[in-house]
Design an enzyme around this catalytic site. Structure first.
Site, PDB file in Angstrom:
ATOM      1  N   ARG A  72      54.988  37.882  37.191  1.00  0.00           N
ATOM      2  CA  ARG A  72      53.782  37.703  36.372  1.00  0.00           C
ATOM      3  C   ARG A  72      54.030  38.047  34.914  1.00  0.00           C
ATOM      4  NH1 ARG A  72      49.786  40.620  38.942  1.00  0.00           N
ATOM      5  NH2 ARG A  72      49.579  38.788  40.241  1.00  0.00           N
ATOM      6  N   CYS A 132      48.777  54.138  27.431  1.00  0.00           N
ATOM      7  CA  CYS A 132      47.501  53.788  28.050  1.00  0.00           C
ATOM      8  C   CYS A 132      46.266  54.267  27.283  1.00  0.00           C
ATOM      9  CB  CYS A 132      47.455  54.352  29.471  1.00  0.00           C
ATOM     10  SG  CYS A 132      45.931  53.865  30.302  1.00  0.00           S
ATOM     11  N   CYS A 168      41.018  59.105  32.352  1.00  0.00           N
ATOM     12  CA  CYS A 168      42.095  59.403  33.305  1.00  0.00           C
ATOM     13  C   CYS A 168      42.857  60.656  32.877  1.00  0.00           C
ATOM     14  CB  CYS A 168      43.059  58.212  33.397  1.00  0.00           C
ATOM     15  SG  CYS A 168      44.360  58.488  34.606  1.00  0.00           S
ATOM     16  N   CYS A 226      41.783  41.258  41.058  1.00  0.00           N
ATOM     17  CA  CYS A 226      42.373  42.594  41.046  1.00  0.00           C
ATOM     18  C   CYS A 226      41.373  43.600  40.488  1.00  0.00           C
ATOM     19  CB  CYS A 226      43.616  42.619  40.169  1.00  0.00           C
ATOM     20  SG  CYS A 226      44.797  41.354  40.604  1.00  0.00           S
ATOM     21  N   CYS A 263      43.294  42.517  45.273  1.00  0.00           N
ATOM     22  CA  CYS A 263      44.349  43.413  44.802  1.00  0.00           C
ATOM     23  C   CYS A 263      43.653  44.625  44.199  1.00  0.00           C
ATOM     24  CB  CYS A 263      45.189  42.693  43.745  1.00  0.00           C
ATOM     25  SG  CYS A 263      46.428  43.743  42.966  1.00  0.00           S
ATOM     26  N   CYS A 291      50.121  58.741  30.525  1.00  0.00           N
ATOM     27  CA  CYS A 291      50.952  57.557  30.273  1.00  0.00           C
ATOM     28  C   CYS A 291      50.832  57.168  28.789  1.00  0.00           C
ATOM     29  CB  CYS A 291      50.515  56.407  31.168  1.00  0.00           C
ATOM     30  SG  CYS A 291      50.363  56.892  32.904  1.00  0.00           S
ATOM     31  N   CYS A 330      52.646  44.843  44.612  1.00  0.00           N
ATOM     32  CA  CYS A 330      52.722  44.294  43.256  1.00  0.00           C
ATOM     33  C   CYS A 330      53.296  45.405  42.394  1.00  0.00           C
ATOM     34  CB  CYS A 330      51.313  43.897  42.795  1.00  0.00           C
ATOM     35  SG  CYS A 330      51.231  43.446  41.050  1.00  0.00           S
TER      36      CYS A 330
END
Ligand code: SF4
Length: 328
Positions: free
Chosen positions: A274, A74, A67, A111, A142, A71, A202
């Site tokens: 969650r 991550c 990616c 998901c 999701c 972040c 979400c």
């Protein structure tokens, strides 16, 4: 023991859906004595949910690693050396096999996560096929694919997507310490596109990234101020992955994590909260406190995208010990 009259009034007042929670009010919740905070959260929880039921989701990484975003938490960012290799988008058959396995293990929602800044339209077409096929198995769907345009959100809706995950991550003030490749407003815009397309939202965040309590309050205040509360609010404890900038961060006190869950429950009473990443390193007792504080959803299965999650057997044992059952 019955509630005193003024307590009842406070509780019913707290149960109204509000979008105008001030940071001062949320700060006052965090400051409550722990038993009082958990009691209030549990009392509100019972007005909207069966406290013995937990919604079960399974998360599959359909496109791992590589990616371009930065972040700081991550392992899938191409900027950090975390041992996660970039892979191609999974084939439809392989995704369907995972979805069938998740369903037979008790998941009600499947998901699909892809490590993209935002999907290209061609990639989105493939994801739409996956959504349609997974939905055909009788599972809720999701996806979490990064930033979306309004048109992309509408395509996912047409394919039958039930939920889109896009987290705010933290407070607007702390956000720049964690991500520099996109701004907070970008996130809010994607959430707006998702909501406008008629997909459930979400949206939550991560705690334990070095933010202050004021930042945790700011994150909850921002979530609670959205025009519609997210149907699902994941609260993640940072998983400190070697190679990421946050790898050596000190652990957040588990009671502070429980307080964050309780504040989410009280301010967004109809949302499913969650208990998300970070459960692998969490004691059973801490997880039980989170359920008491109003968490009513978990990810089930040994992996959360690329990081560990408790094995299904371990979760089954914990749910049995606590007398919890999957939400239908
Ligand atoms: S959190 Fe998502 S957007 Fe950020 S680096 Fe990881 S995969 Fe990319």
């Amino acid at each position: 023991m019955s509630l005193a009259a003024d307590d009842s009034a406070t509780l019913s007042g707290l149960c109204r859906l509000r979008h105008d929670w001030t940071r001062t009010e949320i700060g006052a919740l965090f400051d409550l004595p722990f038993p009082e905070l958990v009691f209030r959260a549990q009392s509100i929880h019972r007005q909207y949910f069966d406290p013995a039921e937990v919604q079960i989701s399974t998360l599959l990484s359909i496109k791992t690693g590589g990616c371009p975003e930065d972040c700081a938490y991550c392992p899938q960012s191409a900027r950090y050396d975390t041992g996660v290799d970039a892979e191609k988008l999974m084939a439809l058959d392989a995704v369907l096999a995972e979805a069938r396995a998740a369903k037979s293990a008790g998941a009600s929602r499947f998901c699909m996560g892809a490590a993209w800044r935002s999907p290209k339209d061609r990639e989105l077409e493939h994801v739409c096929e996956m959504v349609e096929a997974v939905k055909g198995l009788g599972l809720e769907t999701c996806a979490t694919l990064g930033m979306l345009t309004a048109a992309q959100a509408r395509s996912l809706k047409r394919a039958g997507l039930d939920y889109y995950n896009h987290n705010l991550d933290t407070s607007p003030e702390f956000y720049g310490e964690i991500i520099t490749t996109r701004v907070y407003q970008d996130r809010l815009e994607t959430l707006e596109h998702v909501r406008d397309a008629g997909i459930h939202v979400c949206c939550g965040g991560i705690v334990g990234m070095g933010e202050t309590r004021a930042d945790r309050i700011g994150m909850i205040a921002t979530l609670a101020a959205l025009p519609v509360h997210p149907e699902s609010v994941p609260i993640n404890m940072l998983v400190r992955v070697a190679g990421t900038p946050l790898a050596d961060h000190s652990r957040l006190d588990p009671f502070e994590f429980v307080r964050t869950i309780a504040a989410a429950r009280i301010t967004m009473p109809r949302s499913v909260v969650r208990l998300s990443a970070g459960r692998e390193d969490m004691s059973e007792e801490t997880q039980a406190l989170c359920f008491l504080a109003g968490a009513n959803s978990i990810f089930y299965g040994p992996k959360l995208l690329t990081t560990g999650n408790p094995e299904r057997d371990r979760d089954r044992v914990l749910m049995d010990k606590l007398g919890l059952s999957p939400m239908q």
